[in-house]
Design a protein around this motif. Structure first.
Motif, PDB file in Angstrom:
ATOM      1  N   CYS A 180       1.111  -0.661  -0.158  1.00  0.00           N
ATOM      2  CA  CYS A 180       0.050  -0.013  -0.019  1.00  0.00           C
ATOM      3  C   CYS A 180       0.370   1.046  -0.133  1.00  0.00           C
ATOM      4  CB  CYS A 180      -0.603  -0.224   1.556  1.00  0.00           C
ATOM      5  SG  CYS A 180      -1.777  -1.146   1.380  1.00  0.00           S
ATOM      6  N   HIS A 181       0.621   2.303  -0.613  1.00  0.00           N
ATOM      7  CA  HIS A 181       0.540   4.040  -0.701  1.00  0.00           C
ATOM      8  C   HIS A 181       0.534   4.256   0.229  1.00  0.00           C
ATOM      9  CE1 HIS A 181       3.662   1.990  -3.739  1.00  0.00           C
ATOM     10  NE2 HIS A 181       2.841   1.571  -4.545  1.00  0.00           N
ATOM     11  N   TYR A 182       0.958   5.414   0.703  1.00  0.00           N
ATOM     12  CA  TYR A 182       0.732   6.723   1.038  1.00  0.00           C
ATOM     13  C   TYR A 182       1.115   7.662   0.489  1.00  0.00           C
ATOM     14  CZ  TYR A 182       4.278   5.701   5.012  1.00  0.00           C
ATOM     15  OH  TYR A 182       5.755   5.436   5.448  1.00  0.00           O
ATOM     16  N   THR A 183       0.502   8.913   1.079  1.00  0.00           N
ATOM     17  CA  THR A 183       1.322  10.266   0.522  1.00  0.00           C
ATOM     18  C   THR A 183       1.821  10.874   1.761  1.00  0.00           C
ATOM     19  OG1 THR A 183      -0.977  11.907   2.255  1.00  0.00           O
ATOM     20  CG2 THR A 183      -0.927  11.113  -0.588  1.00  0.00           C
ATOM     21  N   PRO A 184       3.125  11.598   0.803  1.00  0.00           N
ATOM     22  CA  PRO A 184       3.885  11.951   1.957  1.00  0.00           C
ATOM     23  C   PRO A 184       3.252  13.642   2.900  1.00  0.00           C
ATOM     24  CG  PRO A 184       4.799  12.414  -0.116  1.00  0.00           C
ATOM     25  CD  PRO A 184       3.224  11.673  -0.513  1.00  0.00           C
TER      26      PRO A 184
END
Length: 150
Positions: free
Chosen positions: A36-40
């Motif tokens: 899963c990718h998340y925003t900075p």
């Protein structure tokens, strides 16, 4: 040049997201890995992996401590690559009974952030496990995400 609505939304101050694959499949007895990718901006927050149809009441299986250190609990491990904003969860020795909705999430003040992932475990024998033991959330799936602006 027109921006896609999601890209425009993510560029607004205060908007955050976590995104994962819509679904993944694995074979019984093997392992399943989900990314899963998340925003900075969420690097040092605790990340979690939970099971259940509704993320507000799902059962947290494993959770990070806000660092990049891998955490293992039973047959599930979680690791947060904070430089790449990438959360990786691996479920080992999966069974058909592990088929369910799971969530990648970020703990934060107020409501947490979460992205649902449908995990399906197919029956498999020893011969089929040799050729396919891991299904990554990145291969052949579409992405699902939960976005909340604060």
């Amino acid at each position: 040049m027109q921006l896609q609505p999601v890209l425009l939304l993510l560029s607004l101050p205060g908007c955050v997201s976590i995104q994962g694959p819509e679904s993944v499949r694995g074979l019984e007895g093997g392992s399943v890995t989900v990314q899963c990718h998340y925003t900075p901006g969420w690097e040092t927050y605790k990340k979690w992996w939970c099971r259940g149809a509704y993320w507000k009441s799902c059962d947290i299986l494993v959770q990070t401590e806000g660092s990049e250190q891998e955490v293992k609990r039973d047959h599930v491990s979680i690791r947060d690559n904070q430089r790449q904003h990438l959360l990786t969860v691996t479920m080992k020795e999966v069974r058909q009974s592990d088929t369910d909705t799971y969530w990648c999430g970020i703990s934060k003040p107020g409501p947490d952030l979460g992205a649902p992932i449908k995990v399906t475990i197919d029956p498999g024998g020893a011969a089929s496990l040799q050729s396919r033991t891991t299904t990554s959330g990145r291969a052949g799936t579409s992405s699902g995400s939960y976005i909340r602006c604060v």
